[in-house]
Design a protein around this motif. Structure first.
Motif, PDB file in Angstrom:
ATOM      1  N   ASP A  79       0.842  -1.194   0.000  1.00  0.00           N
ATOM      2  CA  ASP A  79       0.000   0.000   0.000  1.00  0.00           C
ATOM      3  C   ASP A  79       0.878   1.245   0.000  1.00  0.00           C
ATOM      4  N   ASN A  80       0.245   2.362  -0.254  1.00  0.00           N
ATOM      5  CA  ASN A  80       0.974   3.626  -0.344  1.00  0.00           C
ATOM      6  C   ASN A  80       1.011   4.388   0.967  1.00  0.00           C
ATOM      7  N   THR A  81       0.265   3.922   1.961  1.00  0.00           N
ATOM      8  CA  THR A  81       0.188   4.642   3.230  1.00  0.00           C
ATOM      9  C   THR A  81       1.257   4.212   4.222  1.00  0.00           C
TER      10      THR A  81
END
Length: 266
Positions: free
Chosen positions: A5-7
């Motif tokens: 994920d990008n978070t």
């Protein structure tokens, strides 16, 4: 897996879990008792027992379960962490019979217990329900459910549905007997005289609710279905086949197709 994920949330969770697993041994309680007088045999024995108890309390076992082992970060599966992997298949016909017995037996016991407390006559044996009365239905359900890829949760749903249907049936019976009005038209209700009202007597109010074998079979035939399709089976088996070298398959079925869907990591 980290990096999915990008978070960065997944990365932080996995890192914290790895830190916890690697530091679990350091958190074990190995302190011994204090105040032991030197030269005392009794105190020495007490100290030894205390240390043994401390070591027993310090044992930590980490268990995890997943249906998607391909999505687990490889670092979690390395030796010293979650290293022993066990593959658990869907329940066989024999397993389903055992599950049904385990789930229904407490209901039968509660029903019989409440019936005995509410029984006014001495002929209690007439109202006692025996688990053996369900044996034939258990057998019929197990043979059919095993071929339709029923999971343990699906089997539990059969019992819950049968119980809820029986409760509703009892409530409907009580509502019919306790109604105070009679409908004589589309918008007209006639109130009954108190002498004509059918209020439930203590004898008519059930002290316990239990479905019959026939109601359990009806629940399976008309209100239950497998949560996994054959397409789902193929999808999961494609994933699990990649883990075959590291998984111990404990599926014991020889009369049903390959239905291995769950993987427990311990």
């Amino acid at each position: 897996k980290r990096g999915r994920d990008n978070t960065g949330v997944t990365d932080r969770v996995v890192n914290q879990l790895l830190t916890f697993i690697d530091g679990a041994e350091a958190t074990m309680s190995t302190t011994s008792s204090t105040g032991v007088s030197g030269g005392s045999k009794a105190s020495s024995v007490s100290s030894t027992k205390s240390k043994a108890k401390s070591k027993e309390k310090g044992l930590i076992f980490i268990l995890a379960a997943t249906s998607r082992p391909d999505m687990i970060d490889g670092a979690l599966l390395r030796p010293g962490r979650i290293e022993k992997h066990i593959r658990i298949g869907l329940p066989t016909a024999a397993d389903i019979v055992s599950i049904l017995r385990i789930e229904v037996e407490p209901l039968v016991q509660v029903y019989n217990s409440k019936q005995r407390r509410g029984e006014e006559s001495e002929s209690e044996s007439e109202s006692v329900v025996r688990l053996e009365e369900y044996s034939n239905v258990f057998h019929d359900i197990s043979l059919s459910a095993a071929k339709q890829y029923f999971t343990v949760a699906d089997i539990g749903g059969i019992i819950k549905t049968a119980y809820i249907n029986t409760v509703y049936k009892q409530l409907n019976i009580m509502n019919i007997h306790s109604t105070d009005t009679v409908s004589v038209g589309s918008n007209t209700d006639v109130e009954l005289h108190p002498s004509e009202q059918h209020t439930p007597t203590p004898a008519s109010v059930p002290t316990a609710v239990l479905f019959t074998p026939q109601e359990l079979l009806y629940s399976y035939n008309h209100h239950s279905s497998a949560s996994l399709s054959e397409k789902d089976i193929q999808f999961y088996n494609t994933i699990y086949n990649k883990f075959d070298p590291t998984l111990v398959d404990i599926t014991t079925s020889s009369d049903t197709p390959d239905r291995t869907l769950q993987t427990t990591l311990a």
